[in-house]
Motif scaffolding. Structure first.
Motif: not given
Length: 161
Positions: A1-10, A12-24
């Motif tokens: 699933m892409n980040i847009g769908e993940l954001a819709r399902r959760t 959360l914003t795209h930037s928040r999801i990217r932040f969690y990714e960068s935070a490990g």
């Protein structure tokens, strides 16, 4: 699933999801040849766990240590221990907040108990004296203070407590 769908399902914003990714916190992120991120379906659950843990007061560092690399392999004992620790921290915080609240309510009561014939400055001294359990000294006036005091006009509104 892409980040847009993940954001819709959760939610959360795209930037928040990217932040969690960068935070490990999101470890199973793949990249397509075009550079777009793709996420497995279980990422929705991981993000919901992260959001729930944050609302419960867990820091990102605490969450990072508790989240298993694979949702099938939870460290049960470590999770239970961390949850008990967080419950104890919340209890201690509640105790401190109850004490702070009691002190503020007592202060409000003390301030509101100002006698009708007492001005705010005298009431402030009375309140401080009661709080500190001793008499509060009146400030000493200097020659410069006398000049300033004379400039205050009677009947003019002054800051009150």
């Amino acid at each position: 699933m892409n980040i847009g769908e993940l954001a819709r399902r959760t939610g959360l914003t795209h930037s928040r999801i990217r932040f969690y990714e960068s935070a490990g916190l999101l470890k199973t992120v793949d990249r397509r040849p075009n550079g777009y991120r793709t996420y497995p379906v279980e990422t929705v659950l991981v993000l919901e766990l992260i959001a729930t843990a944050q609302r419960a007061g867990f820091s990102l560092d605490e969450i990072r240590t508790l989240l298993p690399p694979d949702l099938e392999n939870w460290r049960h004992d470590a999770l239970i221990e961390a949850l008990h620790r967080k419950v104890a921290e919340i209890g201690a915080l509640q105790t401190r907040l109850d004490q702070s609240k009691a002190q503020l309510v007592a202060l409000i009561d003390e301030i509101e108990a100002k006698p009708n014939d007492m001005d705010c400055t005298a009431n402030a001294r009375r309140v401080l004296s009661n709080i500190l359990g001793k008499e509060v000294e009146r400030p000493t006036m200097t020659a410069g203070d006398v000049g300033r005091r004379d400039k205050i006009k009677p009947g003019r509104a002054h800051k009150t407590s």
